[in-house]
Scaffold this active site. Sequence first.
Site, PDB file in Angstrom:
ATOM      1  N   ARG A 211       0.848  -1.197   0.000  1.00 21.83           N
ATOM      2  CA  ARG A 211       0.000   0.000   0.000  1.00 21.83           C
ATOM      3  C   ARG A 211       0.880   1.242   0.000  1.00 21.83           C
ATOM      4  O   ARG A 211       1.708   1.411   0.894  1.00 21.83           O
ATOM      5  CB  ARG A 211      -0.937   0.004   1.205  1.00 21.83           C
ATOM      6  CG  ARG A 211      -1.992  -1.097   1.116  1.00 21.83           C
ATOM      7  CD  ARG A 211      -3.006  -1.013   2.238  1.00 21.83           C
ATOM      8  NE  ARG A 211      -4.033  -2.051   2.099  1.00 21.83           N
ATOM      9  CZ  ARG A 211      -5.198  -1.872   1.496  1.00 21.83           C
ATOM     10  NH1 ARG A 211      -5.501  -0.697   0.982  1.00 21.83           N
ATOM     11  NH2 ARG A 211      -6.069  -2.861   1.398  1.00 21.83           N
ATOM     12  N   GLU A 213       0.613   4.175   0.942  1.00 22.41           N
ATOM     13  CA  GLU A 213       0.095   5.207   1.837  1.00 22.41           C
ATOM     14  C   GLU A 213       1.267   5.955   2.462  1.00 22.41           C
ATOM     15  O   GLU A 213       2.235   5.341   2.908  1.00 22.41           O
ATOM     16  CB  GLU A 213      -0.760   4.567   2.937  1.00 22.41           C
ATOM     17  CG  GLU A 213      -1.985   3.846   2.394  1.00 22.41           C
ATOM     18  CD  GLU A 213      -2.674   3.004   3.468  1.00 22.41           C
ATOM     19  OE1 GLU A 213      -1.968   2.512   4.370  1.00 22.41           O
ATOM     20  OE2 GLU A 213      -3.902   2.846   3.397  1.00 22.41           O
ATOM     21  N   ARG A 219       2.171   2.154  13.562  1.00 16.46           N
ATOM     22  CA  ARG A 219       1.317   1.006  13.277  1.00 16.46           C
ATOM     23  C   ARG A 219       1.017   0.822  11.796  1.00 16.46           C
ATOM     24  O   ARG A 219       0.126   0.050  11.441  1.00 16.46           O
ATOM     25  CB  ARG A 219       0.018   1.092  14.067  1.00 16.46           C
ATOM     26  CG  ARG A 219      -0.847   2.296  13.774  1.00 16.46           C
ATOM     27  CD  ARG A 219      -2.090   2.251  14.653  1.00 16.46           C
ATOM     28  NE  ARG A 219      -3.097   3.234  14.244  1.00 16.46           N
ATOM     29  CZ  ARG A 219      -4.342   3.235  14.701  1.00 16.46           C
ATOM     30  NH1 ARG A 219      -4.734   2.316  15.557  1.00 16.46           N
ATOM     31  NH2 ARG A 219      -5.187   4.154  14.308  1.00 16.46           N
ATOM     32  N   HIS A 220       1.720   1.530  10.920  1.00 14.40           N
ATOM     33  CA  HIS A 220       1.503   1.388   9.476  1.00 14.40           C
ATOM     34  C   HIS A 220       2.778   0.926   8.781  1.00 14.40           C
ATOM     35  O   HIS A 220       3.886   1.336   9.144  1.00 14.40           O
ATOM     36  CB  HIS A 220       1.054   2.723   8.860  1.00 14.40           C
ATOM     37  CG  HIS A 220      -0.369   3.082   9.161  1.00 14.40           C
ATOM     38  ND1 HIS A 220      -0.715   3.882  10.208  1.00 14.40           N
ATOM     39  CD2 HIS A 220      -1.518   2.743   8.538  1.00 14.40           C
ATOM     40  CE1 HIS A 220      -2.040   4.029  10.236  1.00 14.40           C
ATOM     41  NE2 HIS A 220      -2.546   3.344   9.231  1.00 14.40           N
ATOM     42  N   GLU A 357      -7.504  -1.357  14.997  1.00 15.42           N
ATOM     43  CA  GLU A 357      -8.200  -2.280  14.100  1.00 15.42           C
ATOM     44  C   GLU A 357      -7.261  -3.390  13.651  1.00 15.42           C
ATOM     45  O   GLU A 357      -6.111  -3.139  13.284  1.00 15.42           O
ATOM     46  CB  GLU A 357      -8.711  -1.516  12.877  1.00 15.42           C
ATOM     47  CG  GLU A 357      -9.359  -2.381  11.815  1.00 15.42           C
ATOM     48  CD  GLU A 357      -9.555  -1.655  10.494  1.00 15.42           C
ATOM     49  OE1 GLU A 357      -9.501  -2.315   9.442  1.00 15.42           O
ATOM     50  OE2 GLU A 357      -9.746  -0.418  10.516  1.00 15.42           O
ATOM     51  N   SER A 360     -10.692  -6.263   8.654  1.00 12.55           N
ATOM     52  CA  SER A 360     -11.810  -5.668   7.934  1.00 12.55           C
ATOM     53  C   SER A 360     -12.441  -6.755   7.080  1.00 12.55           C
ATOM     54  O   SER A 360     -11.732  -7.537   6.432  1.00 12.55           O
ATOM     55  CB  SER A 360     -11.341  -4.514   7.053  1.00 12.55           C
ATOM     56  OG  SER A 360     -12.434  -3.905   6.399  1.00 12.55           O
ATOM     57  N   ARG A 408       0.005  -6.572  12.801  1.00 13.17           N
ATOM     58  CA  ARG A 408      -0.806  -5.954  13.855  1.00 13.17           C
ATOM     59  C   ARG A 408      -1.238  -6.982  14.895  1.00 13.17           C
ATOM     60  O   ARG A 408      -1.317  -6.668  16.087  1.00 13.17           O
ATOM     61  CB  ARG A 408      -2.023  -5.257  13.245  1.00 13.17           C
ATOM     62  CG  ARG A 408      -1.677  -3.962  12.534  1.00 13.17           C
ATOM     63  CD  ARG A 408      -2.919  -3.160  12.215  1.00 13.17           C
ATOM     64  NE  ARG A 408      -2.562  -1.852  11.674  1.00 13.17           N
ATOM     65  CZ  ARG A 408      -3.404  -0.836  11.574  1.00 13.17           C
ATOM     66  NH1 ARG A 408      -4.666  -0.980  11.971  1.00 13.17           N
ATOM     67  NH2 ARG A 408      -3.011   0.317  11.089  1.00 13.17           N
TER      68      ARG A 408
END
Length: 434
Positions: A211, A213, A219-220, A357, A360, A408
């Site tokens: 990703r 991002e 946490r990413h 989280e 998903s 995670r």
Amino acid sequence: MEDRTYTADAEPGDSVTVAGWVHEIRDLGGIAFLILRDTTGKIQVKFEKDEMDEDLVETGLNAHRESVISVTGDVEEEPRAPTGVEVTPASVDVISEADPELPLDPSGKVDAELPTRLDNRTLDLRKDEVKAIFEIRAEVLRSAREAFRDINCTEINTPKIVATGTEGGTELFPITYFGREAFMNQSPQLFKQLMVGSGLERVFEIGPIFRAEEHNTPRHLNEATSIDFESAFYDHTEAMDACEHVVKAAYEGVAENCAEELEALGLEDEFAAPEGEFPRLSYQDAIDKINATGELDEPLVWGDDLSTEAEHVLGQEVGEHYFITDWPSEIKPFYIKDHDDDEEVSTGFDMMHPSMELVSGGQREHRYDRLVAGFEQQGLDPEAFEYYTKMFKYGMPPHAGWGLGGERLVMTMLGLENIREAVLFPRDRQRLSP
């Protein structure tokens, strides 16, 4: 080394050859001790200088810390030694000499910052507590695979180089593929859905996702491990059941098989697998609970996503793993099915740890016309995804699934401060090497 004995297996009375790294040397004058470390633990090697060959003593005591050596000798009981035994060496062989100037201290006596540790990951993993994280991570993945097989899943591997993204182009890493534009896949989502329309029916995958991002948070990651599940003839509630089963199995596997690793991390007294069913809160209930605390500057309204702060507030209120269900349709991806009796509410769900989280998921839209309409509503060109959509013309069953962030899961399980601690060689905005 065929005749090698691991340090943990060395017993008094044995004649052994042990091999590993020089962990520490203590020179007390007439007597000196070398601590040799291998993957199973440590063992003390005793040098009585006046009674041993001078060259043997010099070879052993001049070896720099973290040099790789082998020692052949007799094992004797010694209650004062770190492991209750010691080796009196007949020979010492320096197999690979280490530079005396180490970039970090694998003994752990001198702390190193995380960037230094990641730059020198090989040395970093020589520390018991760091090695323990990755032994536990391996057990999490082993237990997850076993849990998937318990519910009759087939393991699959989907492409990581794709022509289109899963959720649009804003978070894609472009690459050149034989003169054509391609991308690193954000998720196996579309491919695992195609599989449940095949004869496989229920599938899982554990693999990398990418990703683009521009996050820079603890946490990413830009390359992560996704634990994915998809099943035909499942609805969203059954998918949540499967999710709970896999997460609990991961915890139970660690509790049963990683006692030494938990001890190395200081978690032996506080680690426990979750018990009972995970609570399931509707999205509306969740924002009501958050707003009732009064801890946010602005109250949440229907359609808001949950910020990191909101997740923390709710996590403190619930205090355990839990699901948030019935999300607004407008903030879930195009492939998530809406409730039949209310198109404003989706079957999407998130599974949460109190701190963040983890999962998903939801039931998928299996009806061709509605799937194509979902693409258009989110500004995506259905023709770009024709390889995916056309299969929904040929008998696609109802299905549901989810994706779980592997790092995670490990991070929250062990209470790590930074997700990069759960990755051997993390990839983020700043780090592309090693």
